[in-house]
Design a protein around this motif. Structure first.
Motif, PDB file in Angstrom:
ATOM      1  N   PRO A 150      -3.981  -6.149   1.045  1.00  0.00           N
ATOM      2  CA  PRO A 150      -4.338  -6.079  -0.380  1.00  0.00           C
ATOM      3  C   PRO A 150      -4.442  -7.460  -1.020  1.00  0.00           C
ATOM      4  CG  PRO A 150      -2.613  -4.503   0.138  1.00  0.00           C
ATOM      5  CD  PRO A 150      -2.786  -5.348   1.351  1.00  0.00           C
ATOM      6  N   VAL A 151      -5.437  -7.631  -1.883  1.00  0.00           N
ATOM      7  CA  VAL A 151      -5.675  -8.860  -2.659  1.00  0.00           C
ATOM      8  C   VAL A 151      -6.162  -9.995  -1.760  1.00  0.00           C
ATOM      9  CG1 VAL A 151      -4.748 -10.569  -4.262  1.00  0.00           C
ATOM     10  CG2 VAL A 151      -3.909  -8.189  -4.341  1.00  0.00           C
TER      11      VAL A 151
ATOM     12  N   LEU B 279       0.833  -1.195   0.000  1.00  0.00           N
ATOM     13  CA  LEU B 279       0.000   0.000   0.000  1.00  0.00           C
ATOM     14  C   LEU B 279       0.869   1.247   0.000  1.00  0.00           C
ATOM     15  CD1 LEU B 279      -2.786  -0.886   2.619  1.00  0.00           C
ATOM     16  CD2 LEU B 279      -2.936  -0.938   0.126  1.00  0.00           C
ATOM     17  N   TYR B 280       0.531   2.176  -0.874  1.00  0.00           N
ATOM     18  CA  TYR B 280       1.265   3.431  -0.951  1.00  0.00           C
ATOM     19  C   TYR B 280       0.290   4.598  -1.002  1.00  0.00           C
ATOM     20  CZ  TYR B 280       5.541   0.842  -1.981  1.00  0.00           C
ATOM     21  OH  TYR B 280       6.618  -0.011  -1.906  1.00  0.00           O
ATOM     22  N   ARG B 281       0.743   5.709  -0.445  1.00  0.00           N
ATOM     23  CA  ARG B 281       0.012   6.961  -0.559  1.00  0.00           C
ATOM     24  C   ARG B 281       0.706   7.773  -1.643  1.00  0.00           C
ATOM     25  NH1 ARG B 281       0.850   8.449   4.114  1.00  0.00           N
ATOM     26  NH2 ARG B 281      -1.024   7.610   5.103  1.00  0.00           N
ATOM     27  N   GLY B 282       0.033   7.938  -2.764  1.00  0.00           N
ATOM     28  CA  GLY B 282       0.660   8.558  -3.921  1.00  0.00           C
ATOM     29  C   GLY B 282       0.937  10.031  -3.734  1.00  0.00           C
TER      30      GLY B 282
ATOM     31  N   ASP C 272       0.907   2.208   6.577  1.00  0.00           N
ATOM     32  CA  ASP C 272       0.958   1.180   7.611  1.00  0.00           C
ATOM     33  C   ASP C 272      -0.432   0.610   7.875  1.00  0.00           C
ATOM     34  OD1 ASP C 272       3.691   1.653   7.946  1.00  0.00           O
ATOM     35  OD2 ASP C 272       3.324   3.257   9.386  1.00  0.00           O
ATOM     36  N   TYR C 273      -0.456  -0.535   8.534  1.00  0.00           N
ATOM     37  CA  TYR C 273      -1.706  -1.211   8.883  1.00  0.00           C
ATOM     38  C   TYR C 273      -1.985  -1.011  10.374  1.00  0.00           C
ATOM     39  CZ  TYR C 273      -0.841  -3.646   4.469  1.00  0.00           C
ATOM     40  OH  TYR C 273      -0.592  -3.935   3.153  1.00  0.00           O
TER      41      TYR C 273
END
Length: 257
Positions: free
Chosen positions: A101-102, A73-76, A89-90
């Motif tokens: 994810p997925v 996961l990324y924050r663009g 982060d989770y």
């Protein structure tokens, strides 16, 4: 005779004040029953576990970056900027799960970092070949309060920290801290557990709280010397007044004689 009596009372008063602020060697020395060159095997099988509300960083990588990208996961960055994407982060929810994810929901509360790696490797096996899984607890802090030189909350680098290391971050106990009755407050998903440890003995190394977990609170109680000193401080004006009267009376009597 009156002069000698007043001087004697003044001396006794000063001696009481000095003795009340003293602490014996047995109260302040760590590991007093450890012998010279004694070898102690670490039998404390501590393994850090994830808890509800923990903030966890998980990064998946393989030789094929495009294949592993959907599992991170990324924050663009904003359009038109040169900033690189930031990883997200989770946060472990109240059910002890993260939304990966997925794959979807995965329960990791109560698992160690290595157990989470094994779990993720198993679930990712149908998508990726030989994934490298990096896991890090981001909110590992311990709080040290009471009779220490620098009370506060301290971040921890790594997966575990001992109570001695935490006290070291806080500048060690003051001379007025109780070594034999240090309290550790631990949270297990909303349930507080209290445990005390005696740092004067080598058995402290086998204590279940020798290794601290995230968000533990260490509280060092004041010893009798500190309590007595506090009581004296509260009555400082009275003691000063009494001492002033005695000294003044003594001076007047000596002057008259």
């Amino acid at each position: 005779m009156k002069t000698n009596l007043l001087l004697s009372r003044l001396s006794i008063l000063l001696i009481i004040l000095v003795l009340s602020s003293c602490a014996s060697k047995k109260e302040v020395v760590y590991f007093q029953n450890a012998g010279d060159f004694e070898t102690i095997v670490d039998r404390n099988s501590f393994t850090p576990k994830f808890k509800v509300d923990d903030v966890v960083s998980i990064h998946i990588s393989t030789l094929n970056e495009e294949a592993s990208a959907p599992f991170n996961l990324y924050r663009g960055p904003r359009t038109g900027t040169s900033l690189a994407p930031q990883s997200v982060d989770y946060i472990i929810d109240q059910q002890g799960e993260i939304d990966f994810p997925v794959i979807g929901k995965i329960k990791i509360a109560g698992l160690s970092p290595e157990e989470v790696r094994v779990l993720l490797r198993e679930k990712l096996s149908e998508y990726l070949k030989d994934p490298i899984i990096n896991i890090r607890l981001q909110n590992f802090t311990v709080t040290v309060l009471g009779e220490v030189n620098r009370p506060g909350t301290y971040p921890v680098n790594g997966e575990r920290i001992t109570i001695l290391e935490a006290l070291g971050l806080a500048g060690d106990l003051t001379i007025k801290g109780q070594r034999e009755n240090v309290l550790v407050i631990r949270d297990f998903d909303g349930t507080k557990v209290y445990h005390r440890i005696d740092l004067r003995t080598k058995e402290a190394l086998d204590s279940p709280v020798y290794y601290l977990t995230q968000n533990d609170v260490v509280y060092v109680e004041p010893n009798e010397s500190a309590v007595t000193s506090s009581q004296l401080d509260n009555r400082a004006s009275i003691w000063v007044s009494i001492a002033s009267v005695l000294i003044t009376s003594t001076v007047l009597i000596i002057t008259r004689n």
